[in-house]
Design a protein around this motif. Sequence first.
Motif, PDB file in Angstrom:
ATOM      1  N   LEU A  70      48.286  16.248  58.150  1.00 13.58           N
ATOM      2  CA  LEU A  70      48.570  16.114  59.576  1.00 13.58           C
ATOM      3  C   LEU A  70      49.677  17.093  59.951  1.00 13.58           C
ATOM      4  CD1 LEU A  70      47.881  13.046  58.373  1.00 13.58           C
ATOM      5  CD2 LEU A  70      48.202  12.454  60.762  1.00 13.58           C
ATOM      6  N   THR A  71      49.414  17.928  60.943  1.00 14.11           N
ATOM      7  CA  THR A  71      50.380  18.934  61.373  1.00 14.11           C
ATOM      8  C   THR A  71      50.614  18.803  62.877  1.00 14.11           C
ATOM      9  OG1 THR A  71      49.585  20.452  59.654  1.00 14.11           O
ATOM     10  CG2 THR A  71      50.899  21.391  61.446  1.00 14.11           C
ATOM     11  N   GLY A  72      51.891  18.606  63.257  1.00 11.29           N
ATOM     12  CA  GLY A  72      52.235  18.491  64.668  1.00 11.29           C
ATOM     13  C   GLY A  72      51.606  17.282  65.337  1.00 11.29           C
ATOM     14  N   CYS A  73      51.379  16.229  64.574  1.00 12.02           N
ATOM     15  CA  CYS A  73      50.704  15.038  65.104  1.00 12.02           C
ATOM     16  C   CYS A  73      51.699  13.961  65.537  1.00 12.02           C
ATOM     17  CB  CYS A  73      49.755  14.456  64.055  1.00 12.02           C
ATOM     18  SG  CYS A  73      48.342  15.525  63.700  1.00 12.02           S
ATOM     19  N   LYS A  74      51.218  13.076  66.391  1.00 12.64           N
ATOM     20  CA  LYS A  74      52.027  11.978  66.899  1.00 12.64           C
ATOM     21  C   LYS A  74      51.336  10.670  66.532  1.00 12.64           C
ATOM     22  CE  LYS A  74      54.517  10.729  71.126  1.00 12.64           C
ATOM     23  NZ  LYS A  74      54.770  11.141  72.531  1.00 12.64           N
ATOM     24  N   LEU A  75      52.062   9.777  65.830  1.00 12.41           N
ATOM     25  CA  LEU A  75      51.489   8.509  65.390  1.00 12.41           C
ATOM     26  C   LEU A  75      52.258   7.320  65.958  1.00 12.41           C
ATOM     27  CD1 LEU A  75      51.215  10.726  62.858  1.00 12.41           C
ATOM     28  CD2 LEU A  75      49.952   8.828  61.885  1.00 12.41           C
ATOM     29  N   THR A  76      52.896   7.514  67.080  1.00 12.68           N
ATOM     30  CA  THR A  76      53.786   6.524  67.677  1.00 12.68           C
ATOM     31  C   THR A  76      53.132   5.152  67.806  1.00 12.68           C
ATOM     32  OG1 THR A  76      54.789   8.300  68.965  1.00 12.68           O
ATOM     33  CG2 THR A  76      55.282   6.041  69.628  1.00 12.68           C
ATOM     34  N   GLY A  77      53.820   4.131  67.274  1.00 16.63           N
ATOM     35  CA  GLY A  77      53.393   2.751  67.448  1.00 16.63           C
ATOM     36  C   GLY A  77      52.173   2.337  66.662  1.00 16.63           C
ATOM     37  N   SER A  78      51.676   3.183  65.785  1.00 12.92           N
ATOM     38  CA  SER A  78      50.501   2.818  64.989  1.00 12.92           C
ATOM     39  C   SER A  78      50.903   1.962  63.792  1.00 12.92           C
ATOM     40  CB  SER A  78      49.763   4.074  64.513  1.00 12.92           C
ATOM     41  OG  SER A  78      49.139   4.724  65.607  1.00 12.92           O
ATOM     42  N   ALA A  79      49.977   1.122  63.333  1.00 12.97           N
ATOM     43  CA  ALA A  79      50.237   0.203  62.217  1.00 12.97           C
ATOM     44  C   ALA A  79      49.342   0.562  61.034  1.00 12.97           C
ATOM     45  CB  ALA A  79      49.986  -1.237  62.648  1.00 12.97           C
ATOM     46  N   PHE A  80      49.973   0.711  59.866  1.00  8.72           N
ATOM     47  CA  PHE A  80      49.266   1.045  58.637  1.00  8.72           C
ATOM     48  C   PHE A  80      49.392  -0.132  57.687  1.00  8.72           C
ATOM     49  CE2 PHE A  80      50.442   4.936  60.697  1.00  8.72           C
ATOM     50  CZ  PHE A  80      49.419   5.826  60.447  1.00  8.72           C
ATOM     51  N   LEU A  81      48.280  -0.779  57.380  1.00 12.67           N
ATOM     52  CA  LEU A  81      48.279  -1.982  56.552  1.00 12.67           C
ATOM     53  C   LEU A  81      47.435  -1.756  55.307  1.00 12.67           C
ATOM     54  CD1 LEU A  81      47.499  -4.411  59.528  1.00 12.67           C
ATOM     55  CD2 LEU A  81      49.766  -3.862  58.618  1.00 12.67           C
ATOM     56  N   ASP A  82      48.072  -1.811  54.146  1.00 14.97           N
ATOM     57  CA  ASP A  82      47.349  -1.703  52.877  1.00 14.97           C
ATOM     58  C   ASP A  82      46.475  -0.451  52.824  1.00 14.97           C
ATOM     59  OD1 ASP A  82      46.721  -2.517  50.317  1.00 14.97           O
ATOM     60  OD2 ASP A  82      45.063  -3.815  50.949  1.00 14.97           O
ATOM     61  N   CYS A  83      47.022   0.671  53.295  1.00 14.42           N
ATOM     62  CA  CYS A  83      46.272   1.929  53.287  1.00 14.42           C
ATOM     63  C   CYS A  83      46.496   2.692  51.974  1.00 14.42           C
ATOM     64  CB  CYS A  83      46.700   2.807  54.456  1.00 14.42           C
ATOM     65  SG  CYS A  83      46.270   2.139  56.083  1.00 14.42           S
ATOM     66  N   ARG A  84      45.613   3.637  51.712  1.00 18.15           N
ATOM     67  CA  ARG A  84      45.718   4.502  50.537  1.00 18.15           C
ATOM     68  C   ARG A  84      46.167   5.873  51.026  1.00 18.15           C
ATOM     69  NH1 ARG A  84      41.052   2.071  50.933  1.00 18.15           N
ATOM     70  NH2 ARG A  84      39.897   3.999  51.417  1.00 18.15           N
ATOM     71  N   PHE A  85      47.411   6.265  50.647  1.00 18.56           N
ATOM     72  CA  PHE A  85      48.007   7.483  51.185  1.00 18.56           C
ATOM     73  C   PHE A  85      48.095   8.643  50.198  1.00 18.56           C
ATOM     74  CE2 PHE A  85      50.094   4.106  53.737  1.00 18.56           C
ATOM     75  CZ  PHE A  85      49.749   4.532  55.004  1.00 18.56           C
ATOM     76  N   VAL A  86      48.571   8.376  49.003  1.00 18.11           N
ATOM     77  CA  VAL A  86      49.058   9.438  48.122  1.00 18.11           C
ATOM     78  C   VAL A  86      47.897  10.187  47.465  1.00 18.11           C
ATOM     79  CG1 VAL A  86      50.547   9.918  46.144  1.00 18.11           C
ATOM     80  CG2 VAL A  86      51.141   8.081  47.738  1.00 18.11           C
ATOM     81  N   PRO A  87      47.909  11.545  47.499  1.00 14.10           N
ATOM     82  CA  PRO A  87      48.869  12.389  48.222  1.00 14.10           C
ATOM     83  C   PRO A  87      48.540  12.492  49.708  1.00 14.10           C
ATOM     84  CG  PRO A  87      47.297  13.761  47.074  1.00 14.10           C
ATOM     85  CD  PRO A  87      46.959  12.343  46.710  1.00 14.10           C
ATOM     86  N   TRP A  88      49.599  12.642  50.531  1.00  9.63           N
ATOM     87  CA  TRP A  88      49.480  12.676  51.986  1.00  9.63           C
ATOM     88  C   TRP A  88      50.441  13.733  52.487  1.00  9.63           C
ATOM     89  CZ3 TRP A  88      51.590   8.752  56.022  1.00  9.63           C
ATOM     90  CH2 TRP A  88      50.743   8.682  57.138  1.00  9.63           C
ATOM     91  N   THR A  89      49.967  14.661  53.327  1.00 10.94           N
ATOM     92  CA  THR A  89      50.801  15.761  53.786  1.00 10.94           C
ATOM     93  C   THR A  89      51.086  15.631  55.273  1.00 10.94           C
ATOM     94  OG1 THR A  89      49.859  17.243  52.112  1.00 10.94           O
ATOM     95  CG2 THR A  89      51.006  18.270  53.961  1.00 10.94           C
ATOM     96  N   LEU A  90      52.370  15.586  55.626  1.00 14.83           N
ATOM     97  CA  LEU A  90      52.810  15.458  57.011  1.00 14.83           C
ATOM     98  C   LEU A  90      53.760  16.600  57.336  1.00 14.83           C
ATOM     99  CD1 LEU A  90      53.757  11.673  56.808  1.00 14.83           C
ATOM    100  CD2 LEU A  90      51.720  12.566  57.935  1.00 14.83           C
ATOM    101  N   GLN A  91      53.482  17.328  58.411  1.00 20.12           N
ATOM    102  CA  GLN A  91      54.361  18.416  58.820  1.00 20.12           C
ATOM    103  C   GLN A  91      54.624  18.311  60.323  1.00 20.12           C
ATOM    104  OE1 GLN A  91      52.279  21.979  57.553  1.00 20.12           O
ATOM    105  NE2 GLN A  91      53.225  21.920  55.536  1.00 20.12           N
ATOM    106  N   ASP A  92      55.906  18.265  60.672  1.00 18.89           N
ATOM    107  CA  ASP A  92      56.319  18.254  62.088  1.00 18.89           C
ATOM    108  C   ASP A  92      55.626  17.130  62.862  1.00 18.89           C
ATOM    109  OD1 ASP A  92      57.756  19.150  64.290  1.00 18.89           O
ATOM    110  OD2 ASP A  92      56.146  20.497  64.948  1.00 18.89           O
ATOM    111  N   CYS A  93      55.603  15.941  62.252  1.00 16.04           N
ATOM    112  CA  CYS A  93      54.945  14.792  62.886  1.00 16.04           C
ATOM    113  C   CYS A  93      55.970  13.804  63.444  1.00 16.04           C
ATOM    114  CB  CYS A  93      54.047  14.073  61.878  1.00 16.04           C
ATOM    115  SG  CYS A  93      52.589  15.025  61.394  1.00 16.04           S
TER     116      CYS A  93
END
Length: 200
Positions: free
Chosen positions: A79-102
């Motif tokens: 995710l690059t330059g993304c906005k995730l304001t107020g979102s809920a992550f429950l029991d998700c599978r992330f790793v590896p996960w790349t976030l830039q300028d979010c």
Amino acid sequence: MVETVGADFADIRWAARELRNESYVDCTFAEADLSRLNTHGCSFTNCDFSGADLDRSRHTVTAFIGCTFDKTGWREAELTGCKLTGSAFLDCRFVPWTLQDCDLDRVSFGGAMLKGVDFHGLRLRAANLVDADLTGSDLREADLTGARLRNARLERADLRGATLDDDAWRTARLTGARIDLEQAVRFALAHGLAFGEAVP
């Protein structure tokens, strides 16, 4: 921008699809195959991604506002330059996960497994990180103002330059975390230590 409101995309197969400048409001993508999905300039507002597969997806300048991600796959997503304001992550599978300028303000990561994720310089203001596992994560210069960190695992995390409230220094698990001198002073003060010459 094309807007879709209230649509049911449950179980849809959009693997490797590309979306540009599209808006989705109050839609459900439950159990959808969105692996390798590419979005650019899109917005998803109050959408449900429960059980969806977003592994290896790519998102650029896309907003996920107030969305629900329950048991959602995010592995190898970028995710690059993304906005995730107020979102809920429950029991998700992330790793590896790349976030830039979010922007992750008010995001809920309660109990999330986020070991080693790079949050360097990101905004996590008022985020829920209660019981989250951030062991070894890079949180340098991250803005964690107002974030809830009770029992958050920050062992071996790099916190240098990060902004944390005093309560975080008391309630998070910080064994082996890397901090700077100013943070060391705040940690000490948060635990009732005093500085200065001893009173005879």
